[in-house]
Scaffold this active site. Structure first.
Site, PDB file in Angstrom:
ATOM      1  N   LYS A  47       0.882  -1.139  -0.013  1.00  0.00           N
ATOM      2  CA  LYS A  47       0.033  -0.126   0.095  1.00  0.00           C
ATOM      3  C   LYS A  47       0.847   1.203  -0.050  1.00  0.00           C
ATOM      4  O   LYS A  47       1.870   1.135   0.587  1.00  0.00           O
ATOM      5  CB  LYS A  47      -0.894  -0.118   1.078  1.00  0.00           C
ATOM      6  N   ASP A  62      -6.963   4.349  -4.695  1.00  0.00           N
ATOM      7  CA  ASP A  62      -7.592   4.149  -3.491  1.00  0.00           C
ATOM      8  C   ASP A  62      -8.461   5.570  -3.103  1.00  0.00           C
ATOM      9  O   ASP A  62      -8.598   6.325  -4.190  1.00  0.00           O
ATOM     10  CB  ASP A  62      -6.558   3.694  -2.406  1.00  0.00           C
TER      11      ASP A  62
HETATM   12  P1  NDP Z   1     -12.990   7.695  -3.055  1.00  0.00           P
HETATM   13  O1  NDP Z   1     -11.817   8.703  -2.828  1.00  0.00           O
HETATM   14  O2  NDP Z   1     -13.458   7.520  -4.392  1.00  0.00           O
HETATM   15  O3  NDP Z   1     -14.151   7.867  -2.107  1.00  0.00           O
HETATM   16  C1  NDP Z   1     -14.013   7.703  -1.116  1.00  0.00           C
HETATM   17  C2  NDP Z   1     -15.590   8.213  -0.124  1.00  0.00           C
HETATM   18  O4  NDP Z   1     -15.332   7.985   1.196  1.00  0.00           O
HETATM   19  C3  NDP Z   1     -15.771   9.756  -0.480  1.00  0.00           C
HETATM   20  O5  NDP Z   1     -17.109   9.803  -0.310  1.00  0.00           O
HETATM   21  C4  NDP Z   1     -15.303  10.329   0.728  1.00  0.00           C
HETATM   22  O6  NDP Z   1     -15.816  11.581   1.195  1.00  0.00           O
HETATM   23  C5  NDP Z   1     -15.588   9.287   1.765  1.00  0.00           C
HETATM   24  N1  NDP Z   1     -14.659   9.492   2.952  1.00  0.00           N
HETATM   25  C6  NDP Z   1     -13.347   9.248   2.901  1.00  0.00           C
HETATM   26  N2  NDP Z   1     -12.647   9.437   3.892  1.00  0.00           N
HETATM   27  C7  NDP Z   1     -13.856   9.830   4.890  1.00  0.00           C
HETATM   28  C8  NDP Z   1     -13.711  10.015   6.149  1.00  0.00           C
HETATM   29  N3  NDP Z   1     -12.599  10.024   7.167  1.00  0.00           N
HETATM   30  N4  NDP Z   1     -14.958  10.288   6.782  1.00  0.00           N
HETATM   31  C9  NDP Z   1     -15.897  10.524   6.021  1.00  0.00           C
HETATM   32  N5  NDP Z   1     -15.979   9.957   4.705  1.00  0.00           N
HETATM   33  C10 NDP Z   1     -15.165   9.713   4.135  1.00  0.00           C
HETATM   34  O7  NDP Z   1     -12.562   6.360  -2.369  1.00  0.00           O
HETATM   35  P2  NDP Z   1     -12.831   4.713  -2.749  1.00  0.00           P
HETATM   36  O8  NDP Z   1     -14.255   4.653  -3.115  1.00  0.00           O
HETATM   37  O9  NDP Z   1     -11.950   4.284  -3.728  1.00  0.00           O
HETATM   38  O10 NDP Z   1     -12.329   4.044  -1.485  1.00  0.00           O
HETATM   39  C11 NDP Z   1     -13.489   3.642  -0.382  1.00  0.00           C
HETATM   40  C12 NDP Z   1     -13.011   2.689   0.626  1.00  0.00           C
HETATM   41  O11 NDP Z   1     -12.796   1.522  -0.345  1.00  0.00           O
HETATM   42  C13 NDP Z   1     -11.853   2.780   1.097  1.00  0.00           C
HETATM   43  O12 NDP Z   1     -11.469   2.181   2.396  1.00  0.00           O
HETATM   44  C14 NDP Z   1     -10.842   1.863  -0.034  1.00  0.00           C
HETATM   45  O13 NDP Z   1      -9.554   1.634   0.942  1.00  0.00           O
HETATM   46  C15 NDP Z   1     -11.663   0.886  -0.264  1.00  0.00           C
HETATM   47  N6  NDP Z   1     -11.108   0.281  -1.415  1.00  0.00           N
HETATM   48  C16 NDP Z   1     -11.193   0.770  -2.789  1.00  0.00           C
HETATM   49  C17 NDP Z   1     -10.931  -0.020  -3.760  1.00  0.00           C
HETATM   50  C18 NDP Z   1     -10.797   0.889  -5.194  1.00  0.00           C
HETATM   51  O14 NDP Z   1     -10.412  -0.129  -5.970  1.00  0.00           O
HETATM   52  N7  NDP Z   1     -10.910   2.012  -5.302  1.00  0.00           N
HETATM   53  C19 NDP Z   1     -10.591  -1.327  -3.626  1.00  0.00           C
HETATM   54  C20 NDP Z   1     -10.779  -1.892  -2.458  1.00  0.00           C
HETATM   55  C21 NDP Z   1     -11.146  -1.044  -1.211  1.00  0.00           C
HETATM   56  P3  NDP Z   1     -15.257  12.949   0.956  1.00  0.00           P
HETATM   57  O15 NDP Z   1     -15.324  13.116  -0.667  1.00  0.00           O
HETATM   58  O16 NDP Z   1     -16.083  13.863   1.660  1.00  0.00           O
HETATM   59  O17 NDP Z   1     -13.910  12.672   1.265  1.00  0.00           O
HETATM   60  O1  2IT Z   2      -7.877  -1.653  -1.380  1.00  0.00           O
HETATM   61  C1  2IT Z   2      -7.634  -2.228  -2.445  1.00  0.00           C
HETATM   62  O2  2IT Z   2      -7.821  -3.298  -2.788  1.00  0.00           O
HETATM   63  C2  2IT Z   2      -7.295  -1.265  -3.603  1.00  0.00           C
HETATM   64  N1  2IT Z   2      -7.362  -0.095  -3.333  1.00  0.00           N
HETATM   65  C3  2IT Z   2      -7.246  -1.543  -5.146  1.00  0.00           C
HETATM   66  C4  2IT Z   2      -5.541  -2.172  -5.321  1.00  0.00           C
HETATM   67  C5  2IT Z   2      -5.053  -2.423  -6.627  1.00  0.00           C
HETATM   68  O3  2IT Z   2      -4.162  -2.702  -6.831  1.00  0.00           O
HETATM   69  O4  2IT Z   2      -6.033  -2.328  -7.300  1.00  0.00           O
END
Ligand code: NDP
Ligand code: 2IT
Length: 444
Positions: A126, A166
């Site tokens: 990460k 992420d």
């Molecule tokens: P984005 O940046 O696209 O979206 C994040 C969302 O969560 C936004 O709506 C944001 O609101 C909200 N958020 C983030 N931090 C906080 C906080 N501290 N308090 C309240 N709301 C918060 O990220 P992703 O959708 O990619 O990621 C979301 C989750 O999924 C994370 O835990 C990430 O690790 C996990 N994940 C992502 C993957 C991917 O492929 N993208 C794969 C696997 C897991 P705001 O815009 O107001 O900050």
């Molecule tokens: O938490 C996760 O699995 C991710 N943010 C995606 C990682 C990746 O290499 O696609």
């Protein structure tokens, strides 16, 4: 003292002030007891748990960049290369002010087991920075990404370490990061995933985490004699994972009724308008108040509150520790039947235990959100083959991987005497593959 208790104690002592990291390690090690205790001597002799909990290396660096006023700004940059027993390091980059070493290490540690569960040849890593892309101009984001990649490029490569997105790292940031890597290395290679479709990205990668989460939830319900169609779904977050979880929930006949960001949340009894949500978040980069202004049926409330709404299924898709014990109690009180984690570690330990003890089906993030990284590996494969597959082909593979992950977790839980405990099942199944590869590869 048992080997597991010894290692747990060491991890806390040797890594002070890293609560998220302690939490992730505790959750995994506690559930490995039945496996490790069967063969404690082998694992202890080979120091498998110590090696698994200590990253291969932590790269930590200064990122200097110039803002639009000509002032130089500094941020902390990281890449934690955790374990490459199964393949090149793989895992996302997070740009958010809350990023620190504890957060990086918890995410990297989780990624080892998640990647193992996919059955694909990838190790765990990460990275990220405490840089906040919110409110920055495109030029500032580009300047930051170029500076961050200037250092990171020394440590990554298509067969070495392959980052992705992420929180705070989406299509725009990936483009700038890839462009800078290419410029520095002179090599056009699949060094990062989540790329744009015009320069080596894979169809379905954008949708993959959210779609995969809902595919797995559907399979978990089916395996327990239920159907996702007709269910109401509470979703938190409104980013990449949340948006495509909402889209797939609709497609499978369920009704997503909430979403949130860090300022507030939406309750939309007619169901979330996913096209409007995409416009607000992906195109305009606006707040959810803009969604509420454009949608008469939507109610906006500041602060947090998604889990207070009556729903059948809860999908936390925002960030770590966002679903607390009181939220779990509210969900159970309203008759919620299933929780699946789209985010990484969004449910606190107390809330997880409460949900499981209350008979709620609970699937942990390392299984439920693995569709993103799994599709990243499909992107790597297409890059190596100089080809690109159709949407349908990638989507089918994603679906099959998610179904397979669920059954691995289900089977491992049954085999080790904790049927229905998908937390333990996912940890055990993920661990066994990594431990076997580490034992085979000698001391390192
Ligand atoms: P984005 O940046 O696209 O979206 C994040 C969302 O969560 C936004 O709506 C944001 O609101 C909200 N958020 C983030 N931090 C906080 C906080 N501290 N308090 C309240 N709301 C918060 O990220 P992703 O959708 O990619 O990621 C979301 C989750 O999924 C994370 O835990 C990430 O690790 C996990 N994940 C992502 C993957 C991917 O492929 N993208 C794969 C696997 C897991 P705001 O815009 O107001 O900050
Ligand atoms: O938490 C996760 O699995 C991710 N943010 C995606 C990682 C990746 O290499 O696609």
């Amino acid at each position: 003292m048992s080997y597991i208790d010894e290692v747990l104690q060491e991890v806390v002592q040797q890594n002070p002030n890293q609560p998220e990291f302690h939490q992730a390690v505790k959750e995994v090690l506690e559930s490995l007891r039945p496996v490790v205790e069967k063969d404690e001597n082998t694992y202890r002799q080979a120091a498998i748990l110590e090696r698994l909990t200590m990253p291969d290396r932590i790269i930590s660096f200064r990122v200097a960049w110039m803002d639009d006023n000509g002032k130089v700004q500094l941020n902390n940059g990281y890449r934690v290369q955790y374990n490459n027993a199964l393949g090149p390091y793989k895992g996302g980059l997070r740009f958010h002010p809350s990023v620190n070493l504890s957060v990086m290490k918890f995410l990297g540690f989780e990624q080892i087991f998640k990647n193992s569960l996919t059955g694909q040849p990838i190790g765990g890593a990460k990275g990220g920075s405490d840089f906040d892309p919110k409110g920055k101009s495109d030029r500032e984001v580009m300047a930051f990404c170029q500076s961050y990649m200037t250092e990171l490029s020394k440590h990554i490569g298509a067969d070495r370490d392959v980052p992705a997105g992420d929180i705070g790292v989406g299509a725009r940031e990936i483009g700038y990061l890839f462009g800078q890597y290419k410029r520095l290395s002179g090599v056009y290679e699949g060094v990062i995933t989540g790329k744009g479709l015009s320069y080596g990205g894979s169809l379905v990668r954008k949708e993959a985490t959210g779609y995969g989460l809902v595919y797995l939830t559907e399979e978990m319900l089916r395996s327990n004699g239920m159907d996702i169609a007709g269910k109401t779904v509470a979703v938190s977050g409104s980013g990449n994972v949340a948006i495509y979880a909402i889209e797939k929930a609709w497609q499978l006949g369920a009704k997503p009724i909430t979403c949130s960001d860090s300022s507030g949340w939406i309750y939309d009894p007619e169901g979330i308008d996913v096209e409007l949500l995409k416009q607000v978040k992906e195109v305009n980069r606006a707040r959810l108040t803009a969604y509420a202004e454009a949608r008469p049926s939507a109610q906006y409330r500041p602060g947090r509150g998604v889990w207070s709404v009556k729903c059948d299924i809860a999908l936390p898709c925002a960030t770590q520790n966002e679903l607390k014990l009181t939220d779990a109690q509210a969900l159970v009180g309203h008759g919620c039947i299933a929780v699946a984690e789209g985010a990484n570690m969004p449910t606190t330990m107390e809330a997880t235990t409460y949900l499981q003890q209350s008979g709620v089906l609970f699937c942990p993030g390392k299984a439920a959100n693995a569709g993103g990284v799994a599709t990243s590996v499909l992107e790597m494969g297409q890059n190596s083959q100089r080809t690109s597959w159709t949407f349908e082909k990638v989507d089918r593979k994603l679906h099959d991987i998610m179904v397979n992950i669920f059954h691995q977790a289900e089977e491992a839980a049954r085999e080790y005497g904790v049927p229905g405990d998908y937390v333990a099942g996912a940890n055990i199944a993920g661990f066994k593959r990594v431990a076997e590869a580490m034992l085979a590869q000698g001391i390192y």
